[in-house]
Design an enzyme around this catalytic site. Sequence first.
Site, PDB file in Angstrom:
ATOM      1  N   ASP A 111      -6.036  19.573 -14.051  1.00 56.86           N
ATOM      2  CA  ASP A 111      -6.398  18.262 -14.601  1.00 56.86           C
ATOM      3  C   ASP A 111      -5.901  18.254 -16.045  1.00 56.86           C
ATOM      4  OD1 ASP A 111      -7.669  16.130 -15.856  1.00 56.86           O
ATOM      5  OD2 ASP A 111      -9.523  16.334 -14.700  1.00 56.86           O
ATOM      6  N   TYR A 166     -15.351  18.326 -15.732  1.00 61.33           N
ATOM      7  CA  TYR A 166     -15.653  16.901 -15.915  1.00 61.33           C
ATOM      8  C   TYR A 166     -16.727  16.493 -14.895  1.00 61.33           C
ATOM      9  CZ  TYR A 166     -15.100  11.865 -15.564  1.00 61.33           C
ATOM     10  OH  TYR A 166     -15.343  10.518 -15.512  1.00 61.33           O
ATOM     11  N   LYS A 190      -7.152   7.384 -19.531  1.00 60.34           N
ATOM     12  CA  LYS A 190      -7.381   7.928 -20.859  1.00 60.34           C
ATOM     13  C   LYS A 190      -6.109   7.813 -21.707  1.00 60.34           C
ATOM     14  CE  LYS A 190     -11.212   8.788 -18.744  1.00 60.34           C
ATOM     15  NZ  LYS A 190     -11.566  10.053 -18.139  1.00 60.34           N
ATOM     16  N   ARG A 227       0.863  -1.192   0.000  1.00 62.29           N
ATOM     17  CA  ARG A 227       0.000   0.000   0.000  1.00 62.29           C
ATOM     18  C   ARG A 227       0.891   1.231   0.000  1.00 62.29           C
ATOM     19  NH1 ARG A 227      -1.439   1.577   4.645  1.00 62.29           N
ATOM     20  NH2 ARG A 227      -2.401  -0.354   5.385  1.00 62.29           N
TER      21      ARG A 227
HETATM   22  C1  LIG Z   1     -12.117  10.483 -16.890  1.00 59.21           C
HETATM   23  C2  LIG Z   1     -11.749  11.781 -16.330  1.00 59.21           C
HETATM   24  C3  LIG Z   1     -11.580  11.951 -14.946  1.00 59.21           C
HETATM   25  C4  LIG Z   1     -11.825  10.840 -13.948  1.00 59.21           C
HETATM   26  O1  LIG Z   1     -10.936   9.770 -14.100  1.00 59.21           O
HETATM   27  P1  LIG Z   1     -11.317   8.240 -13.820  1.00 59.21           P
HETATM   28  O2  LIG Z   1     -10.070   7.530 -14.169  1.00 59.21           O
HETATM   29  O3  LIG Z   1     -12.489   7.901 -14.688  1.00 59.21           O
HETATM   30  O4  LIG Z   1     -11.675   8.136 -12.375  1.00 59.21           O
HETATM   31  C5  LIG Z   1     -11.188  13.201 -14.496  1.00 59.21           C
HETATM   32  N1  LIG Z   1     -10.985  14.230 -15.347  1.00 59.21           N
HETATM   33  C6  LIG Z   1     -11.146  14.097 -16.674  1.00 59.21           C
HETATM   34  C7  LIG Z   1     -10.907  15.275 -17.558  1.00 59.21           C
HETATM   35  C8  LIG Z   1     -11.540  12.884 -17.208  1.00 59.21           C
HETATM   36  O5  LIG Z   1     -11.710  12.774 -18.526  1.00 59.21           O
END
Ligand SMILES: *Cc1c(COP(=O)(O)O)cnc(C)c1O
Length: 384
Positions: free
Chosen positions: A175, A103, A200, A51
């Site tokens: 982000d 998001y 992504k 962890r």
């Molecule tokens: C998908 C996404 C998230 C969240 O991520 P997860 O891996 O689905 O928890 C946050 N910000 C953006 C811009 C995203 O496309």
Amino acid sequence: MQEKTYKFATKAIHAGVEPDPTTGAIMTPIYQTSTYKQEKVGQHKGYAYSRTLNPTRHALENALAELENAKYGACFGSGVAAIDAVLKMLNPGDEVITTDDLYGGSYRIFTTIFAKFGIKFHFIKMGELSELENTINENTKLIWIETPTNPMMNIIDIEAVAKITKKSNILLAVDNTFATPYLQNPIDLGADLVMHSVTKYLGGHSDVVMGAIVTDNKKIADEIYRIQNSSGAITGPMDSFLVLRGLKTLHLRMQRHCENGEILAYFLKDHPKVDKVYWPGFEDHPNHEIAKKQMRGFGGMISFSLKGNDRKEAHSIMEKFEIFTLAESLGGVESLTCHPATMTHAALPEKDRQEAGIVDSLIRLSVGVEDSEDLINDLKQALA
Ligand SMILES: *Cc1c(COP(=O)(O)O)cnc(C)c1O
């Protein structure tokens, strides 16, 4: 790799990874272990319990930090788990300022989890810096931005926001999921923290759910590691391995995502059924100049709306796609499409959604790395 500065393509392949010292294996092994033998009580090789730290995850955390030109990385079980860790740095009474076209999952964790613990959120049009300055007060501790934004592809001037946060001693988190470190490095522009949904583009193959936080600041990193270990939303060694593998082609994939994105954006712009196309590479995009300044390309994410703004027509077009798969998520090698109003942004109240421009006919494309001619033909037949 830390001491020298290599170009991005070299870093994508080599950052964070060394041949395995015991066997010479080129790929970082999947250290599928929860614990580690201690030579003496309290004496170990840097790994005591998985962890806290696992060698496969550790290699990935170092790789992601290096790709963002930062020193420290931390990986989590999902993007929202990474957001969760950043928010846990705050205390009740603290305030956060963020964008009004965030998001959907970020909006949900802010408003339904952290608001309950006494953290206050302001959702503003971040493009207008005066609105940001007017919203800042003595309780403001964090500015959370996304750029390009999802799904409207608005661009926020990271450097300009960082100037404001530095002056007021406020943390700036970006982000960077849509841009990836291939296109944009928020740390270099003054951000304190960079968050990724690794799910992504970084993973890139739609086979892993993961999140990451990167920072160049030791104090912030220590706090993030404390939260990572204390709250425990870590990612596993197998997933870490898959992302280490995905990263090795990040530059190649992103280059093609950008090329295909541009071709499709111009195709849609000229299509008689299409009303508006949102893609930051257009010269008439309202934030094109900022995009040019802070990004090295414009990415493969495109949204467009239809003339007449009919939700049913949008749905029927999306159901006709043969290559674009109707699915949540983005950033994989395969092209995907989604309907933000009913899918990714369903958590947003109707009024906020309309104000942000997420209209009923809005269709979002995550343009993959397939042959662009085939993608154009797919759009053509679906829109016919
Ligand atoms: C998908 C996404 C998230 C969240 O991520 P997860 O891996 O689905 O928890 C946050 N910000 C953006 C811009 C995203 O496309």
